[in-house]
Design an enzyme around this catalytic site. Structure first.
Site, PDB file in Angstrom:
ATOM      1  N   ASP A  38       4.451   0.496  12.090  1.00 35.12           N
ATOM      2  CA  ASP A  38       3.218  -0.080  11.537  1.00 35.12           C
ATOM      3  C   ASP A  38       3.001  -1.533  11.938  1.00 35.12           C
ATOM      4  O   ASP A  38       1.967  -2.103  11.612  1.00 35.12           O
ATOM      5  CB  ASP A  38       3.218   0.018   9.995  1.00 35.12           C
ATOM      6  N   LYS A  90       0.853  -1.198   0.000  1.00 32.11           N
ATOM      7  CA  LYS A  90       0.000   0.000   0.000  1.00 32.11           C
ATOM      8  C   LYS A  90       0.885   1.243   0.000  1.00 32.11           C
ATOM      9  O   LYS A  90       0.698   2.159  -0.803  1.00 32.11           O
ATOM     10  CB  LYS A  90      -0.890   0.003   1.240  1.00 32.11           C
ATOM     11  N   ASN A  91       1.887   1.262   0.901  1.00 27.52           N
ATOM     12  CA  ASN A  91       2.676   2.482   1.082  1.00 27.52           C
ATOM     13  C   ASN A  91       3.691   2.694  -0.027  1.00 27.52           C
ATOM     14  O   ASN A  91       4.283   3.769  -0.110  1.00 27.52           O
ATOM     15  CB  ASN A  91       3.327   2.495   2.463  1.00 27.52           C
ATOM     16  N   ARG A 149       0.639  14.852  12.763  1.00 28.77           N
ATOM     17  CA  ARG A 149       1.197  14.597  11.434  1.00 28.77           C
ATOM     18  C   ARG A 149       1.317  15.878  10.585  1.00 28.77           C
ATOM     19  O   ARG A 149       0.707  16.011   9.539  1.00 28.77           O
ATOM     20  CB  ARG A 149       0.387  13.516  10.726  1.00 28.77           C
ATOM     21  N   CYS A 190      -4.846  12.920  12.430  1.00 34.24           N
ATOM     22  CA  CYS A 190      -5.583  11.658  12.328  1.00 34.24           C
ATOM     23  C   CYS A 190      -5.458  10.988  13.697  1.00 34.24           C
ATOM     24  O   CYS A 190      -4.853  11.510  14.611  1.00 34.24           O
ATOM     25  CB  CYS A 190      -5.024  10.783  11.217  1.00 34.24           C
ATOM     26  N   ARG A 250      -8.724  -0.231   4.338  1.00 36.50           N
ATOM     27  CA  ARG A 250      -7.766   0.715   3.759  1.00 36.50           C
ATOM     28  C   ARG A 250      -6.458   0.015   3.424  1.00 36.50           C
ATOM     29  O   ARG A 250      -5.759   0.386   2.499  1.00 36.50           O
ATOM     30  CB  ARG A 250      -7.476   1.853   4.740  1.00 36.50           C
TER      31      ARG A 250
HETATM   32  C1  EPZ Z   1       4.401   6.855   6.239  1.00 34.80           C
HETATM   33  O1  EPZ Z   1       3.655   7.951   6.755  1.00 34.80           O
HETATM   34  C2  EPZ Z   1       3.421   5.696   6.155  1.00 34.80           C
HETATM   35  N1  EPZ Z   1       2.336   6.040   5.249  1.00 34.80           N
HETATM   36  C3  EPZ Z   1       2.865   5.372   7.537  1.00 34.80           C
HETATM   37  O2  EPZ Z   1       2.040   4.224   7.409  1.00 34.80           O
HETATM   38  C4  EPZ Z   1       4.035   5.031   8.459  1.00 34.80           C
HETATM   39  O3  EPZ Z   1       3.547   4.786   9.762  1.00 34.80           O
HETATM   40  C5  EPZ Z   1       5.024   6.205   8.492  1.00 34.80           C
HETATM   41  O4  EPZ Z   1       5.468   6.496   7.142  1.00 34.80           O
HETATM   42  C6  EPZ Z   1       6.254   5.906   9.346  1.00 34.80           C
HETATM   43  O5  EPZ Z   1       6.909   4.775   8.841  1.00 34.80           O
HETATM   44  C7  EPZ Z   1       2.551   5.980   3.915  1.00 34.80           C
HETATM   45  O6  EPZ Z   1       3.631   5.648   3.449  1.00 34.80           O
HETATM   46  C8  EPZ Z   1       1.386   6.318   3.029  1.00 34.80           C
HETATM   47  P1  EPZ Z   1       6.529  10.226   8.357  1.00 34.80           P
HETATM   48  P2  EPZ Z   1       4.320   9.439   6.745  1.00 34.80           P
HETATM   49  O7  EPZ Z   1       6.498  11.463   7.547  1.00 34.80           O
HETATM   50  O8  EPZ Z   1       5.126   9.628   5.527  1.00 34.80           O
HETATM   51  C9  EPZ Z   1       6.378  13.437  11.847  1.00 34.80           C
HETATM   52  C10 EPZ Z   1       0.108   2.921   7.682  1.00 34.80           C
HETATM   53  O9  EPZ Z   1      -0.415   2.415   8.674  1.00 34.80           O
HETATM   54  N2  EPZ Z   1       6.449  14.419  10.767  1.00 34.80           N
HETATM   55  O10 EPZ Z   1       7.730   9.339   8.321  1.00 34.80           O
HETATM   56  O11 EPZ Z   1       3.234  10.407   7.025  1.00 34.80           O
HETATM   57  C11 EPZ Z   1       5.021  12.726  11.863  1.00 34.80           C
HETATM   58  O12 EPZ Z   1       4.094  13.515  12.585  1.00 34.80           O
HETATM   59  C12 EPZ Z   1       0.640   4.356   7.742  1.00 34.80           C
HETATM   60  O13 EPZ Z   1       0.257   2.347   6.570  1.00 34.80           O
HETATM   61  C13 EPZ Z   1       6.601  15.769  11.093  1.00 34.80           C
HETATM   62  O14 EPZ Z   1       6.666  16.140  12.259  1.00 34.80           O
HETATM   63  O15 EPZ Z   1       5.266   9.317   8.023  1.00 34.80           O
HETATM   64  C14 EPZ Z   1       5.328  11.421  12.543  1.00 34.80           C
HETATM   65  O16 EPZ Z   1       5.300  11.593  13.939  1.00 34.80           O
HETATM   66  C15 EPZ Z   1       0.384   4.989   9.089  1.00 34.80           C
HETATM   67  N3  EPZ Z   1       6.647  16.689  10.078  1.00 34.80           N
HETATM   68  C16 EPZ Z   1       6.757  11.115  12.082  1.00 34.80           C
HETATM   69  O17 EPZ Z   1       7.306  12.365  11.616  1.00 34.80           O
HETATM   70  C17 EPZ Z   1       6.572  16.323   8.755  1.00 34.80           C
HETATM   71  O18 EPZ Z   1       6.655  17.208   7.873  1.00 34.80           O
HETATM   72  C18 EPZ Z   1       6.825  10.092  10.959  1.00 34.80           C
HETATM   73  O19 EPZ Z   1       6.163  10.641   9.866  1.00 34.80           O
HETATM   74  C19 EPZ Z   1       6.417  14.949   8.441  1.00 34.80           C
HETATM   75  C20 EPZ Z   1       6.367  14.013   9.472  1.00 34.80           C
END
Ligand code: EPZ
Length: 421
Positions: free
Chosen positions: A308, A22-23, A123, A118, A400
């Protein structure tokens, strides 16, 4: 709303085919925005998130043709009509923000709604914005939307990420393929989905080095062309189904599974008393004794233990022998499965980002509620081992990220059915 009823106690035996990630698909699909030539994705997963991304891209004028029951997606953005990603779609799925980089790169403008928080956390998108601004984008937040423009196009730059954000790495990686000059992403995310995106972009003609390491170097090119790319195996679906025989007993072979996708997860399974064997078709999993052992888990960026898979691991540890401590370091609120597991008789104490799980002999089936994608599947897994029936409601979260979960689990002997209401 549909619910799923699981009756515990049936040991599992057989094979489960693992779908495309998915990701990975959610970042590969927006890559079509980088070229007017068609992008063909094979091994695509059939999930509601994919349908949401399809709707978003179609709202921008992208043609999306789904074939072979959704396993093949052909995307073409030769006739774009908009560069605005509307709140109505973005609020449903944070990954919608992955159109920002490609739109800026090829169309030099984008209006993308902030996804909003969410269940698992606020996020924000500060890392995405700072990185794209370093490449010359001007980005302003107005009425909940990011208004971005890059007159004359993006420029290559050194882009240090304060945190190895998966989405920010993906947005910058895609944007940099068409930027003028060289971009170096420092502290880049190393997840297999990033590597898969780089492989796809390279097939389209991008010049990329270092994917999978913390430093990715991209030499911008004038245009990208057509490509056909197979979506990498879903390591989170893989890890989820690898746990199923640990809950229920028996042995399951996960077809398409690869050890390199789940390295740190398999280390924890080994410590918990679970055997994972490579086969020509995937990974075979069986617990060594009739009770797993307690292990401590801390979620980290790849190649550390994936956030995850934290909920699924916690559910398994609820009946392990001993006390386990789980630390969630990626998201600020990702223990919502704990109160639901406690309803099933688990002994869990949560303090901030730390959950202490004291193993009990057996969970008892109960009506429980899904709150986010991975929390909901942890309740399904818990139901496989619990005494009696477990009814998981709000399973739209599940749909999802898990295609046909009841077919896949009943195919290896689980007593599970979907109740439409
Ligand atoms: C990706 O989300 C995945 N989603 C998530 O999977 C996964 O949990 C996450 O990476 C971490 O591995 C997809 O790939 C579609 P991040 P993403 O940016 O890119 C903070 C699932 O269940 N952050 O690495 O949104 C954020 O708040 C989903 O399949 C900032 O602060 O994750 C979080 O605490 C859930 N500012 C942490 O970093 C930003 O600009 C990790 O976020 C971006 C992120």
């Amino acid at each position: 709303m549909d619910s799923i009823v699981v009756t515990g106690g049936a040991p599992l035996s057989g094979k489960i085919a693992i779908a495309g990630a998915k990701n990975a698909a959610l970042t590969l699909m927006p890559a079509t925005l980088l070229s007017e030539e068609p992008l063909t994705l094979t091994n695509a997963p059939r999930l509601s998130d994919i349908a949401t991304m399809t709707a978003l891209l179609q709202s921008l004028g992208v043609e999306v043709t789904s074939m072979q029951d959704g396993k093949v997606q052909v995307l073409s953005s030769h006739a774009m009509t908009s560069t605005t990603a509307d709140y109505e779609i973005v609020r449903k799925m944070r990954a919608s923000n992955l159109v920002l980089g490609p739109l800026l790169a090829r169309h030099h403008q984008a209006v993308v709604s902030l996804p909003g928080g969410c269940a698992i956390g606020a996020r924000p998108m500060d890392i995405h914005v700072t990185a794209l601004e370093a490449m010359g984008a001007e980005i302003e937040l107005k009425d909940g939307y990011l208004h971005a423009k890059a007159s004359g196009g993006l420029k290559g730059a050194k882009v240090p990420l304060r945190f190895a954000s998966v989405g920010a790495t993906e947005n910058v990686l895609m944007a940099a393929t068409l930027a003028k000059g060289t971009t170096v992403i420092e502290n880049a995310a190393r997840e297999p989905e990033i590597v898969d995106l780089a492989h796809c972009l390279r097939r389209m003609g991008a010049q990329i080095e270092g994917e999978g390491t913390s430093t990715i170097t991209i030499q911008g090119v004038d245009r990208l062309g057509a490509a056909t790319h197979p979506v990498v195996t879903d390591r989170i679906e893989l890890g989820t189904y690898m746990l199923a025989p640990v809950f229920a007993g028996g042995e399951v072979e996960c077809l398409g599974g690869r050890l390199d996708l789940v390295g740190s997860f398999v280390e924890k399974l080994d410590a918990a008393g679970v055997d994972v064997t490579e086969t020509p078709d995937g990974l075979k999993v069986k617990r060594r004794t009739d009770r797993a052992m307690a292990v401590d888990v801390t979620t980290e960026v790849f190649p550390g233990f994936p956030t995850d898979l934290q909920a699924q691991m916690m559910a398994m540890l609820c009946t392990a022998d001993g006390t386990s401590v789980l630390e969630e370091k990626i998201f600020e609120n990702r223990f919502m499965h704990a109160p639901e597991l406690i309803r099933m008789g688990a002994d869990i104490e949560v303090h901030g980002g730390i959950a202490t799980v004291r193993g009990v002999d057996r969970l008892k089936g109960a009506p429980v509620m899904a709150t986010d994608l991975r929390a909901s599947v942890s309740l399904i897994l818990a139901g496989l081992a619990a005494e009696g029936e477990t009814t998981v409601s709000r399973i739209y979260h599940l749909d999802r990220g898990y295609e046909h979960i009841e077919e896949k689990l009943s195919g290896v002997g689980a007593k599970i059915e979907r109740i439409s209401s």
